[in-house]
Design an enzyme around this catalytic site. Structure first.
Site, mmCIF file in Angstrom:
data_model
loop_
_atom_site.group_PDB
_atom_site.id
_atom_site.type_symbol
_atom_site.label_atom_id
_atom_site.label_comp_id
_atom_site.label_asym_id
_atom_site.label_seq_id
_atom_site.Cartn_x
_atom_site.Cartn_y
_atom_site.Cartn_z
ATOM 1 N N ARG A 23 15.442 -2.082 4.110
ATOM 2 C CA ARG A 23 14.525 -0.949 4.223
ATOM 3 C C ARG A 23 14.879 -0.148 5.469
ATOM 4 O O ARG A 23 15.562 -0.647 6.369
ATOM 5 C CB ARG A 23 13.073 -1.421 4.297
ATOM 6 C CG ARG A 23 12.764 -2.213 5.554
ATOM 7 C CD ARG A 23 11.270 -2.433 5.710
ATOM 8 N NE ARG A 23 10.988 -3.408 6.752
ATOM 9 C CZ ARG A 23 9.774 -3.832 7.062
ATOM 10 N NH1 ARG A 23 8.725 -3.390 6.405
ATOM 11 N NH2 ARG A 23 9.597 -4.702 8.021
ATOM 12 N N GLU A 80 6.628 2.923 10.506
ATOM 13 C CA GLU A 80 7.280 2.561 11.760
ATOM 14 C C GLU A 80 8.586 3.327 11.981
ATOM 15 O O GLU A 80 9.674 2.731 12.066
ATOM 16 C CB GLU A 80 7.504 1.053 11.840
ATOM 17 C CG GLU A 80 6.202 0.289 11.917
ATOM 18 C CD GLU A 80 6.382 -1.226 11.990
ATOM 19 O OE1 GLU A 80 7.473 -1.711 11.667
ATOM 20 O OE2 GLU A 80 5.428 -1.909 12.386
ATOM 21 N N GLU A 103 -1.721 -2.668 11.841
ATOM 22 C CA GLU A 103 -1.123 -3.947 11.440
ATOM 23 C C GLU A 103 -1.171 -4.922 12.600
ATOM 24 O O GLU A 103 -0.848 -4.558 13.732
ATOM 25 C CB GLU A 103 0.369 -3.791 11.100
ATOM 26 C CG GLU A 103 0.699 -3.061 9.835
ATOM 27 C CD GLU A 103 2.223 -3.047 9.610
ATOM 28 O OE1 GLU A 103 2.926 -3.958 10.092
ATOM 29 O OE2 GLU A 103 2.691 -2.107 8.963
ATOM 30 N N PHE A 130 7.261 -15.856 4.171
ATOM 31 C CA PHE A 130 6.758 -16.830 5.148
ATOM 32 C C PHE A 130 5.927 -16.173 6.246
ATOM 33 O O PHE A 130 5.604 -16.794 7.263
ATOM 34 C CB PHE A 130 7.914 -17.638 5.744
ATOM 35 C CG PHE A 130 8.627 -18.445 4.701
ATOM 36 C CD1 PHE A 130 7.940 -19.396 3.944
ATOM 37 C CD2 PHE A 130 9.966 -18.241 4.423
ATOM 38 C CE1 PHE A 130 8.574 -20.122 2.947
ATOM 39 C CE2 PHE A 130 10.613 -18.968 3.441
ATOM 40 C CZ PHE A 130 9.918 -19.910 2.694
HETATM 41 C C1 GAL Z 1 5.881 -4.483 10.484
HETATM 42 C C2 GAL Z 1 6.094 -3.716 9.197
HETATM 43 C C3 GAL Z 1 5.466 -4.425 8.023
HETATM 44 C C4 GAL Z 1 5.827 -5.889 8.035
HETATM 45 C C5 GAL Z 1 5.432 -6.476 9.374
HETATM 46 C C6 GAL Z 1 5.724 -7.947 9.481
HETATM 47 O O1 GAL Z 1 6.748 -4.076 11.491
HETATM 48 O O2 GAL Z 1 5.538 -2.425 9.286
HETATM 49 O O3 GAL Z 1 5.889 -3.825 6.811
HETATM 50 O O4 GAL Z 1 7.194 -6.024 7.850
HETATM 51 O O5 GAL Z 1 6.144 -5.824 10.387
HETATM 52 O O6 GAL Z 1 5.380 -8.458 10.743
#
Ligand code: GAL
Length: 673
Positions: free
Chosen positions: A114, A153, A312, A362
């Site tokens: 990605r 991001e 997140e 995981f």
């Molecule tokens: C972030 C990302 C998410 C996921 C996450 C895992 O950086 O935006 O899609 O990959 O990390 O910690």
């Protein structure tokens, strides 16, 4: 004026990335049932779904997304809808292979992960605008839509591309910035090593060179790459504003992670309607809750002090570090509520349901593989209830005590090659000063070096190697007006082109500090020095020393040994109504605390000796009242004095005189009056 809060969201945001496309539809009804059970109020949808939404060029399938949004709406769950432009479908790259980015040494990435995008590529730009337009046209009026989530991001995992389209784009960017190639030659100092350019068409990105390249060119390429990515964000945002008025637009930042050092979030903070951030604990042996607090403070500062949203974090372990510990019982709630204390209007996670397939199976989630009979699920349900109990804090603002200066451009410049010592790390100093302030229970706002600082009694400059003349004047004005400034070594050395300021070092700061630095005298690996203070006590330092010549400043600590033995180590300069401190070596935690204690006296910032270490105390205040968050990161019950009585919102109990916070717990007191 665009909206700045998620449309239709009445409480704090609680939820996570929801990827129903990874599951049969029969699972979706269970998803929303459990979301309701946990008190989920908003989910992020569609972030990686381009290949499903446009399975072939110009062929669209929105049916599944319609059903997902309808289902969420029917269950009262708001939607943060992604534009899926972080992963174009494979057919796009097969048609436009040059949209895959190229590394500085000329290798092109392949499809299959990605975030592999050349942001200068015109075909990518057109395709991203098209899918964004289609989504906005279809969902602008969907009743579930609360927030637009552009891309994912920006800046990671690829921060810059070095292909020929980027070269052409870089030349146009330089022409706009500098006007003439002579101005570029001047700014980059191309007289050095015979690097003079006769025309813009001769300039390339800083590609592979046999030894160190031109530092000013490398610095400008960082700026160019950041500006290019921002152009693409703006293009999507403008489409969304036009087609979907009234719905705020964001993109998720990663403000304090050193993995994402390619984005100037000061500039980005001005572009989004609502600042949102992703934060993950970095398990490198340090106190993770301190880095978390720093990320939250930096995010709030990038938002100009306004409320922001944690989009997140993780319920338990991640899966992308060498070792990924599970969070301990209660740690998730402490993490989530620490973000809220520092200004987040909720707590969102990656992700709702833990994946069975793909690269992140995981990684923890709100609903683990083990389902609802798990510790994580029970804690998730508990957190949902806590956030509901705290809903009245919405729109209040975190109250800061001091400011720390922060500038990504300085960080980029500092990280270039051929410096006096590779052991000096600007980010390490920023972390160390932040930690010292955290340990003194001071809440930090971060500020740009040219920002108005007059509201802060104390301003700390951890290691700001690059500083414009305007920033230097700003700091002088700040001190003359009564402020207290505390500056770490290797600050104010170069201007915006990585050129050493004229005259003696540190050019941007020598007047305000009342000194010059005659020579840097970095230490060899493992060597340490002692500095002796006013009462004869010694402090340990390493990595860096300097030959400081006071020119108005008084010496407070002196080098007892090492290359600078007998010379000033820490100085204090009275200027106008204020004071400027200078620390010319890398002090350990004790040393930083000792200097901060002295500078703190000058600044009259509160000393809080009655608060135990690792018990975090932060205040949010505003229209609905004043709220004291107390987060006990220790294994021992804590008692924290209360100046004002109030009501504890998580237990409903009244509190007066002091609040008792059990080991590992969080308390939030609405203060009376
Ligand atoms: C972030 C990302 C998410 C996921 C996450 C895992 O950086 O935006 O899609 O990959 O990390 O910690």
């Amino acid at each position: 004026m665009p909206e700045t809060t998620p449309k239709g969201l009445t409480g704090l945001a609680f939820g996570g990335d929801y990827n129903p496309e990874q599951w049969p539809e029969s699972v979706w009804t269970e998803d929303v049932r459990l979301m309701r059970e946990a008190g989920v109020s908003m989910v992020s949808v569609g972030i990686f779904s381009w290949a499903l939404l446009e399975p072939a060029p110009g062929t669209y399938d929105f049916g599944w997304l319609d059903r997902v949004l309808d289902l969420l709406h029917a269950n009262g769950i708001r939607v943060d809808l992604g534009t899926p432009t972080v992963v174009p479908p494979v057919w796009f790259f097969r048609a436009h292979p040059e949209a895959l980015p190229v590394t500085a040494d000329g290798r092109r990435y392949e499809f299959g992960s990605r975030g592999a995008i050349c942001h200068s590529n015109a075909d990518y730009r057109a395709a991203a605008a098209n899918i964004t337009t289609r989504l906005a046209e279809r969902y602008a009026d969907h009743p579930a839509l609360a927030l637009w989530h552009v891309h994912n991001e920006y800046g990671v995992p690829v921060s810059a591309c070095y292909c020929d389209s980027c070269a052409a784009h870089f030349r146009r960017w330089l022409a706009a910035e500098y006007g003439t190639v002579d101005a570029v030659n001047e700014a980059w100092g191309t007289a050095f090593w015979g690097q003079r350019y006769g025309g813009f068409d001769e300039i390339n990105p800083p590609r592979l060179t046999p030894t160190v390249g031109n530092p000013a060119q490398a610095l400008d390429y960082k700026r160019f790459a950041d500006a290019t990515i921002r152009e693409n964000f703006r293009a999507e945002r403008d489409i969304l504003h036009r087609l979907s008025p009234g719905v705020p637009v964001t993109t998720n930042f990663m403000t304090a992670l050193s993995q994402c050092d390619s984005i100037d979030y000061w500039a980005w903070g001005r572009e989004v309607d609502l600042v949102t951030n992703d934060h993950y604990l970095i398990t490198d042996g340090r106190r993770t809750h301190v880095n978390l607090a720093m990320a939250a403070d930096l995010t709030r500062s990038v938002a100009g002090g306004a409320p922001w949203l944690l989009l997140e974090h993780s319920t338990s372990g991640v899966n992308w570090q060498p070792r990924n510990p599970a969070k301990t019982p209660g740690q998730m709630a402490r993490n989530s509520l620490a973000h809220v204390a520092r200004g987040s209007e909720g707590a969102m996670f990656f992700q709702w349901r833990q994946s069975r397939r793909g690269a992140e199976k995981f990684h923890s989630a709100m609903l683990p593989h083990g389902g609802t009979d798990t510790r994580v699920w029970r804690e998730v349900v508990g957190l949902g209830a806590s956030l509901d109990a705290l809903r009245e804090i919405r729109s209040t603002r975190t109250v800061a005590d001091v400011a720390v200066l922060w500038d990504w451009h300085s960080w980029w410049a500092q990280n270039l090659e051929w410096r006096p010592s590779e052991d000096h790390d600007a980010r390490e100093r920023a972390d160390a000063f932040y930690e010292a302030l955290y340990d003194r229970h001071l809440t930090v706002d971060f500020a740009h070096p040219e920002a108005d600082l007059s509201a802060y009694p104390l301003v700390v400059v951890p290691a700001l190697y690059l500083m414009t003349e305007a920033a230097g004047r700003n700091l002088t004005r700040y001190v003359e007006g009564g402020g207290t400034l505390l500056v770490s070594y290797f600050s104010g050395v170069v201007d915006e082109h990585d050129a050493v300021h004229e005259g003696a070092c540190p050019g941007a700061l020598r007047d305000v500090l009342g000194l010059t630095v005659e020579e840097f005298a970095p230490l060899l690996e493992g060597d340490t020095v002692r500095v002796t203070g006013p009462d004869g006590t010694g402090l340990a330092a390493d990595v860096w020393t300097e030959f400081v010549v006071p020119r108005g400043a008084e010496t407070v600590w002196t080098y007892a040994d090492g290359p600078a033995a007998g010379r000033p180590a820490v100085t204090r300069h009275r200027l106008g109504e204020g004071t400027a401190w200078y620390v010319s070596t890398r002090l350990g935690a004790d040393g930083l605390d000792a200097v901060l204690a002295r500078a703190g006296e000058d600044a009259r910032v509160p000393a809080r000796p009655d608060l135990p270490r690792d018990v975090e105390v932060v205040r949010r205040a505003g229209g609905s009242g004043s709220y004291l968050f107390v987060i006990n990161h220790t294994g021992t019950d804590a008692k924290v004095p209360l100046d004002t009585p109030g009501t504890e919102l998580l237990t409903g109990e009244s509190a007066a005189g002091r609040i008792e916070v059990p080991a590992g717990a969080v308390r939030v007191v609405r203060l009376d009056g």
